[in-house]
Scaffold this motif. Sequence first.
Motif, PDB file in Angstrom:
ATOM      1  N   LEU A 182      -4.221  10.439   8.656  1.00  0.00           N
ATOM      2  CA  LEU A 182      -4.523  11.433   7.622  1.00  0.00           C
ATOM      3  C   LEU A 182      -3.950  12.800   7.975  1.00  0.00           C
ATOM      4  N   ALA A 183      -3.773  13.071   9.276  1.00  0.00           N
ATOM      5  CA  ALA A 183      -3.245  14.369   9.687  1.00  0.00           C
ATOM      6  C   ALA A 183      -1.847  14.596   9.129  1.00  0.00           C
ATOM      7  N   SER A 184      -1.066  13.528   8.995  1.00  0.00           N
ATOM      8  CA  SER A 184       0.287  13.686   8.445  1.00  0.00           C
ATOM      9  C   SER A 184       0.257  14.086   6.979  1.00  0.00           C
ATOM     10  N   TRP A 185      -0.809  13.709   6.279  1.00  0.00           N
ATOM     11  CA  TRP A 185      -0.904  14.018   4.847  1.00  0.00           C
ATOM     12  C   TRP A 185      -1.244  15.478   4.610  1.00  0.00           C
ATOM     13  N   ILE A 186      -2.027  16.077   5.498  1.00  0.00           N
ATOM     14  CA  ILE A 186      -2.463  17.455   5.278  1.00  0.00           C
ATOM     15  C   ILE A 186      -1.460  18.478   5.810  1.00  0.00           C
ATOM     16  N   VAL A 187      -0.418  18.013   6.489  1.00  0.00           N
ATOM     17  CA  VAL A 187       0.612  18.932   6.967  1.00  0.00           C
ATOM     18  C   VAL A 187       1.390  19.473   5.770  1.00  0.00           C
ATOM     19  N   PRO A 188       1.554  20.784   5.641  1.00  0.00           N
ATOM     20  CA  PRO A 188       2.330  21.328   4.507  1.00  0.00           C
ATOM     21  C   PRO A 188       3.748  20.779   4.490  1.00  0.00           C
ATOM     22  N   GLY A 189       4.308  20.668   3.284  1.00  0.00           N
ATOM     23  CA  GLY A 189       5.632  20.088   3.154  1.00  0.00           C
ATOM     24  C   GLY A 189       6.695  20.855   3.913  1.00  0.00           C
ATOM     25  N   VAL A 190       6.640  22.189   3.899  1.00  0.00           N
ATOM     26  CA  VAL A 190       7.632  22.988   4.610  1.00  0.00           C
ATOM     27  C   VAL A 190       7.546  22.738   6.112  1.00  0.00           C
ATOM     28  N   SER A 203     -11.498   4.574  13.661  1.00  0.00           N
ATOM     29  CA  SER A 203     -11.712   5.884  13.023  1.00  0.00           C
ATOM     30  C   SER A 203     -10.718   6.917  13.546  1.00  0.00           C
ATOM     31  N   PHE A 204     -10.415   6.856  14.843  1.00  0.00           N
ATOM     32  CA  PHE A 204      -9.463   7.812  15.421  1.00  0.00           C
ATOM     33  C   PHE A 204      -8.079   7.613  14.812  1.00  0.00           C
ATOM     34  N   VAL A 205      -7.653   6.351  14.683  1.00  0.00           N
ATOM     35  CA  VAL A 205      -6.345   6.061  14.094  1.00  0.00           C
ATOM     36  C   VAL A 205      -6.299   6.541  12.642  1.00  0.00           C
ATOM     37  N   GLY A 259      -9.467  -4.179  11.522  1.00  0.00           N
ATOM     38  CA  GLY A 259     -10.055  -3.570  12.710  1.00  0.00           C
ATOM     39  C   GLY A 259     -11.512  -3.197  12.511  1.00  0.00           C
ATOM     40  N   LYS A 260     -11.834  -2.709  11.317  1.00  0.00           N
ATOM     41  CA  LYS A 260     -13.226  -2.377  11.018  1.00  0.00           C
ATOM     42  C   LYS A 260     -14.084  -3.639  10.974  1.00  0.00           C
ATOM     43  N   GLN A 261     -13.550  -4.716  10.403  1.00  0.00           N
ATOM     44  CA  GLN A 261     -14.302  -5.966  10.345  1.00  0.00           C
ATOM     45  C   GLN A 261     -14.625  -6.501  11.738  1.00  0.00           C
TER      46      GLN A 261
END
Length: 310
Positions: free
Chosen positions: A129-137, A122-124, A113-115
């Motif tokens: 990345l938002a799922s990665w920063i969500v705390p595990g609990v 960038s939005f995707v 997509g970048k190519q």
Amino acid sequence: MSQTLPASASPTAVRHDRPERRRLADRPLIWVAPLALLLFATYIYPALDVIRYSFTDATLLNPDFEYTTESYGAVIGNPDLPEILWVTLVFVAASVVLQLALGLLVALALYRGKQRNLPGVSFVRVIILASWIVPGVAAGIVWQLMFNEASYGFFNGVLRAVGLSPVAWLSDPDMAIWSAVIANVWRGTAFSMILLYAGLLVIPRSLYEAASVDGATAFRQFRYITLPQLRPIMLINTILISIFTLNTFDLILPLTGGGPGRATEVLALYAYNTVFRNFDLSSGSVLAVVLLLISIAFTFFYVRLLPKEN
């Protein structure tokens, strides 16, 4: 044409300044010492303290303890340990394989997509990345609501809407472990995507251009260029997500609590329950040592697979 020194500087001062700089450069311990102290205080000392407690009979209810090796015998002789190790193996292996595969697919999609300068790449990337920063609990609570078998459960609500029977996502012992794997893969795929996407960006474009001139198909370019170029970063990624997954308990705790029975009680959660529910500090320390040894074994195994530098 000769240069003149400023009035405030003399040749003697310049001659003394250079040896001083060389002396500082020859003593790297001056710069390494603060970092070494920080690592010792935050990593090495806690690990040594856990090993020390593993050779005691300490509990959280009794501050007095004696040094003994009985805790190792009690943990190793526990009849539940083989089942817990098997659950841990299934959870780690399935999570690592799926995170690698999905992370690579997402990274390839974003790279293409970048190519092509597609809008929204960038939005995707930010959404993933938002799922990665969500705390595990928090992630465990969200997925517990989605897998819930009551009327408000998201997945079973979708199944009912299309005329299918609901699934016992969390109450069936054979299904619960895969529900935990799905939740963990959702949370951890973003990390794999970050590393693999960065690896794709540094692959020289000239390799693909030369392959296109030679008539190589997209699949052959992926097989003979992309995968070999990504191999070192994929191995490093595998090391990291294997260790992260092996030590995961914060997501499983609100999702299933280790149940039904011990169907989702991985080794890290078992250690947590041993210390904070059974108040058995010594046995929990033994399990922590076992986790440490497994992590070290994972690391040595993967490092041996890394390509050797000439």
